[in-house]
Scaffold this motif. Structure first.
Motif, PDB file in Angstrom:
ATOM      1  N   VAL A 163       0.872  -1.184   0.000  1.00 17.33           N
ATOM      2  CA  VAL A 163       0.000   0.000   0.000  1.00 17.33           C
ATOM      3  C   VAL A 163       0.900   1.223   0.000  1.00 17.33           C
ATOM      4  CG1 VAL A 163      -1.689   1.324   1.335  1.00 17.33           C
ATOM      5  CG2 VAL A 163      -1.864  -1.171   1.248  1.00 17.33           C
ATOM      6  N   GLU A 164       0.540   2.229  -0.796  1.00 18.52           N
ATOM      7  CA  GLU A 164       1.285   3.492  -0.794  1.00 18.52           C
ATOM      8  C   GLU A 164       0.330   4.634  -0.477  1.00 18.52           C
ATOM      9  OE1 GLU A 164       3.221   4.449  -4.444  1.00 18.52           O
ATOM     10  OE2 GLU A 164       4.678   2.827  -4.239  1.00 18.52           O
ATOM     11  N   LEU A 165       0.692   5.465   0.480  1.00 21.34           N
ATOM     12  CA  LEU A 165      -0.090   6.667   0.791  1.00 21.34           C
ATOM     13  C   LEU A 165       0.684   7.872   0.285  1.00 21.34           C
ATOM     14  CD1 LEU A 165      -1.105   5.814   4.486  1.00 21.34           C
ATOM     15  CD2 LEU A 165      -2.364   5.316   2.387  1.00 21.34           C
ATOM     16  N   GLU A 166       0.072   8.619  -0.626  1.00 26.73           N
ATOM     17  CA  GLU A 166       0.739   9.776  -1.249  1.00 26.73           C
ATOM     18  C   GLU A 166       2.151   9.421  -1.697  1.00 26.73           C
ATOM     19  OE1 GLU A 166       0.149  13.040   1.495  1.00 26.73           O
ATOM     20  OE2 GLU A 166      -1.909  13.303   0.800  1.00 26.73           O
TER      21      GLU A 166
ATOM     22  N   LEU B 237       3.552   2.253   2.728  1.00 28.12           N
ATOM     23  CA  LEU B 237       3.094   2.149   4.114  1.00 28.12           C
ATOM     24  C   LEU B 237       4.144   1.454   4.980  1.00 28.12           C
ATOM     25  CD1 LEU B 237       0.524   2.626   5.872  1.00 28.12           C
ATOM     26  CD2 LEU B 237      -0.134   0.280   5.331  1.00 28.12           C
ATOM     27  N   ALA B 238       4.795   0.448   4.399  1.00 31.40           N
ATOM     28  CA  ALA B 238       5.761  -0.343   5.157  1.00 31.40           C
ATOM     29  C   ALA B 238       6.944   0.500   5.648  1.00 31.40           C
ATOM     30  CB  ALA B 238       6.255  -1.519   4.309  1.00 31.40           C
ATOM     31  N   THR B 239       7.176   1.646   4.986  1.00 31.70           N
ATOM     32  CA  THR B 239       8.321   2.471   5.388  1.00 31.70           C
ATOM     33  C   THR B 239       7.922   3.547   6.409  1.00 31.70           C
ATOM     34  OG1 THR B 239       8.002   4.153   3.673  1.00 31.70           O
ATOM     35  CG2 THR B 239       9.321   2.212   3.079  1.00 31.70           C
TER      36      THR B 239
ATOM     37  N   GLU C  33       4.134   6.632  14.211  1.00 34.19           N
ATOM     38  CA  GLU C  33       3.853   8.063  14.336  1.00 34.19           C
ATOM     39  C   GLU C  33       3.538   8.678  12.964  1.00 34.19           C
ATOM     40  OE1 GLU C  33       3.083  10.032  16.539  1.00 34.19           O
ATOM     41  OE2 GLU C  33       3.362  11.992  15.565  1.00 34.19           O
ATOM     42  N   ALA C  34       4.302   8.292  11.942  1.00 33.80           N
ATOM     43  CA  ALA C  34       4.071   8.816  10.594  1.00 33.80           C
ATOM     44  C   ALA C  34       2.707   8.353  10.082  1.00 33.80           C
ATOM     45  CB  ALA C  34       5.178   8.355   9.653  1.00 33.80           C
ATOM     46  N   ARG C  35       2.341   7.100  10.384  1.00 37.52           N
ATOM     47  CA  ARG C  35       1.022   6.600   9.965  1.00 37.52           C
ATOM     48  C   ARG C  35      -0.087   7.355  10.680  1.00 37.52           C
ATOM     49  NH1 ARG C  35       1.392   0.023   9.396  1.00 37.52           N
ATOM     50  NH2 ARG C  35       3.454   0.002   8.432  1.00 37.52           N
ATOM     51  N   ARG C  36       0.108   7.579  11.973  1.00 36.95           N
ATOM     52  CA  ARG C  36      -0.897   8.275  12.757  1.00 36.95           C
ATOM     53  C   ARG C  36      -1.120   9.683  12.180  1.00 36.95           C
ATOM     54  NH1 ARG C  36      -1.888  11.887  15.979  1.00 36.95           N
ATOM     55  NH2 ARG C  36       0.251  12.651  15.955  1.00 36.95           N
ATOM     56  N   ARG C  37      -0.028  10.337  11.829  1.00 39.60           N
ATOM     57  CA  ARG C  37      -0.138  11.693  11.287  1.00 39.60           C
ATOM     58  C   ARG C  37      -0.856  11.699   9.933  1.00 39.60           C
ATOM     59  NH1 ARG C  37       0.514  15.707  13.573  1.00 39.60           N
ATOM     60  NH2 ARG C  37       0.131  17.008  11.763  1.00 39.60           N
TER      61      ARG C  37
END
Ligand SMILES: Nc1ncnc2c1ncn2[C@@H]1O[C@H](COP(=O)(O)OP(=O)(O)OP(=O)(O)O)[C@@H](O)[C@H]1O
Ligand SMILES: [Mg+2]
Length: 225
Positions: free
Chosen positions: A65-68, A72-74, A78-82
């Motif tokens: 999965v890629e967000l922007e 996602l795996a990277t 905290e980065a996911r939460r943000r």
């Protein structure tokens, strides 16, 4: 252009051993900025799972999965939460408002959590956009289903999202109220320009989107523009 969310060969399984269920089976999908996409399929076909995955809420069993544009795996916790607080907003079927907070407080809470410099800062203005300024001081238990859904929309806008994920946004509403909610989502989408992904079993709801992806047993079986 970078996708707001994308998945490649995504596999999601729930449970263990004999009870293992494959909810998504090698699904690849790109959500372009500002596009309006519907995920259609019968109950159990994987719509909600895919919606959650596109929002970074599901740990893939396989694939990516890629967000922007960022895998996602990277991203650490905290980065996911943000990302989830600031870029991706959800409207769930039952609206999922905080039950002991008023409409105003539900929206204010989302604005504070997002803390985005571009986000609107006035809960009353957002409630006004969805026609609910008059119910700002009401608790969710004192609102109708359609009103709760509109507060959920106002709350989502408070995040100034790049991506709005809607799970059966009209599932519990009568058809007139449902149509009004969909019109409102359309109008807000045009004004704010977020990408919209709607999970629905309803053909008419799906047809209001730019693109319809159809799921069967966790696989994409059809795609129509
Ligand atoms: N937490 C879970 N644990 C185990 N299995 C699950 C879980 N969530 C979903 N599933 C299974 O995964 C499959 C896909 O479910 P999902 O909720 O994504 O379907 P859906 O298309 O959203 O269905 P509906 O239209 O009923 O909301 C189904 O077989 C479901 O039973
Ligand atoms: Mg579902």
């Amino acid at each position: 252009m970078t996708s707001v969310s994308a998945c490649r060969e995504l596999v999601v399984e729930y449970g263990h051993g004999d009870g293992r269920v494959r909810a998504l089976d090698h699904v690849s999908l790109d959500v372009a900025p500002g596009e309006r996409l519907a995920l259609r399929g019968r109950s159990g076909s994987g719509k909600t799972t895919l919606l959650h995955a596109l929002g970074g809420l599901v740990e893939p069993t396989g694939g990516e999965v890629e967000l922007e544009g960022r895998p996602l795996a990277t991203l650490d916790e905290e980065a996911r939460r943000r990302m989830r607080a600031t870029r991706i907003a959800y409207v769930f079927q039952g609206a999922n408002l905080l039950p002991t907070f008023t409409g105003f407080e539900n929206v204010a809470f989302a604005i504070r959590a997002a803390a985005s410099p571009d986000a609107p800062t006035d809960p009353l203005m957002l409630l006004g956009l969805v026609g609910l300024a008059g119910k700002a001081e009401h608790l969710p238990g004192e609102m109708s289903g359609g009103e709760r859904q509109r507060v959920a929309l106002a709350r989502a806008l408070g995040q100034h999202p790049g991506l709005l994920l809607c799970d059966e946004p009209t599932g519990q509403l009568d058809s007139d109220t449902g149509a009004r909610i969909l019109d409102l989502i359309d109008a807000l989408q045009r004004e704010f320009g977020f990408a919209l992904v709607t999970a629905t079993h309803d053909e008419d709801v799906a047809a209001r989107h730019d693109r319809v992806v159809e799921l069967e047993e966790g696989r994409v079986v059809r795609e129509s523009a």
